[in-house]
Scaffold this motif. Structure first.
Motif, PDB file in Angstrom:
ATOM      1  N   SER A  33       0.902  -1.148   0.194  1.00 36.96           N
ATOM      2  CA  SER A  33       0.123  -0.054   0.014  1.00 36.96           C
ATOM      3  C   SER A  33       0.745   1.190  -0.164  1.00 36.96           C
ATOM      4  O   SER A  33       2.070   1.280   0.371  1.00 36.96           O
ATOM      5  CB  SER A  33      -0.761   0.023   1.191  1.00 36.96           C
ATOM      6  N   ILE A  34       0.109   2.503  -0.339  1.00 31.10           N
ATOM      7  CA  ILE A  34       1.156   3.634  -0.216  1.00 31.10           C
ATOM      8  C   ILE A  34       1.434   3.853   1.211  1.00 31.10           C
ATOM      9  O   ILE A  34       2.564   4.273   1.060  1.00 31.10           O
ATOM     10  CB  ILE A  34       0.094   4.558  -1.026  1.00 31.10           C
ATOM     11  N   TYR A  66       0.192  12.603  -1.438  1.00 31.55           N
ATOM     12  CA  TYR A  66       1.308  11.928  -1.589  1.00 31.55           C
ATOM     13  C   TYR A  66       2.466  12.389  -2.574  1.00 31.55           C
ATOM     14  O   TYR A  66       2.037  12.923  -3.460  1.00 31.55           O
ATOM     15  CB  TYR A  66       1.187  10.473  -1.677  1.00 31.55           C
ATOM     16  N   GLU A  84      -3.657   8.634  -5.893  1.00 27.81           N
ATOM     17  CA  GLU A  84      -3.940   7.275  -5.787  1.00 27.81           C
ATOM     18  C   GLU A  84      -4.742   6.551  -6.864  1.00 27.81           C
ATOM     19  O   GLU A  84      -4.739   5.409  -7.201  1.00 27.81           O
ATOM     20  CB  GLU A  84      -4.528   7.027  -4.560  1.00 27.81           C
TER      21      GLU A  84
END
Length: 130
Positions: A33-34, A66, A84
């Motif tokens: 996951s991020i 991000y 995302e």
């Protein structure tokens, strides 16, 4: 004279090894996951929805957004915003595999060349290089 020549060759070979050892990177097969990519603080390979691969030194969260942190060809730090919805996978650098692959890719061919050149079946013994 012979010792100086040997030292020069040794320094050159040593520098080549140092440069080559830092050039290889292997990434984990399983995507993360991020949040995990950001927490590791390692290099990250990002695959976008159009199958573009982006390499970042690390992932950073700033003001709810991000960013992928990388350096450009001039050495300046570049922050790339990551959406995302446009990202397929995040893969983290696998340090142990990177080290093993780098050493294997460099050392094994050098051993083969040394055995061929200095072994009993080298060029001087089987008719090559005469």
């Amino acid at each position: 004279m012979i010792i100086t020549n040997f030292k020069n060759k040794f320094v050159c070979v040593f520098l080549v090894f140092v440069i080559l050892l830092q050039s290889c990177a292997a990434y984990q097969e399983t995507p993360v996951s991020i949040a995990e990519a950001m927490d590791t603080n390692h290099k990250v390979l990002v695959t976008t929805s159009d199958d573009t691969k982006l390499k970042f030194k690390k992932i950073e969260l700033t003001d709810g957004m991000y960013y992928g942190i990388a350096k450009d060809y001039k050495g300046k730090i570049v922050k790339t915003p990551l959406k995302e919805s446009e990202i397929k996978t995040f893969r983290i650098l696998d340090k142990s595999n990177s080290t093993a692959l780098t050493i294997g890719i460099i050392v094994i061919p050098l051993i083969i060349v040394a055995v061929i050149l200095y072994g009993d079946w080298g060029p001087g013994n089987i008719g090559f290089g005469e």
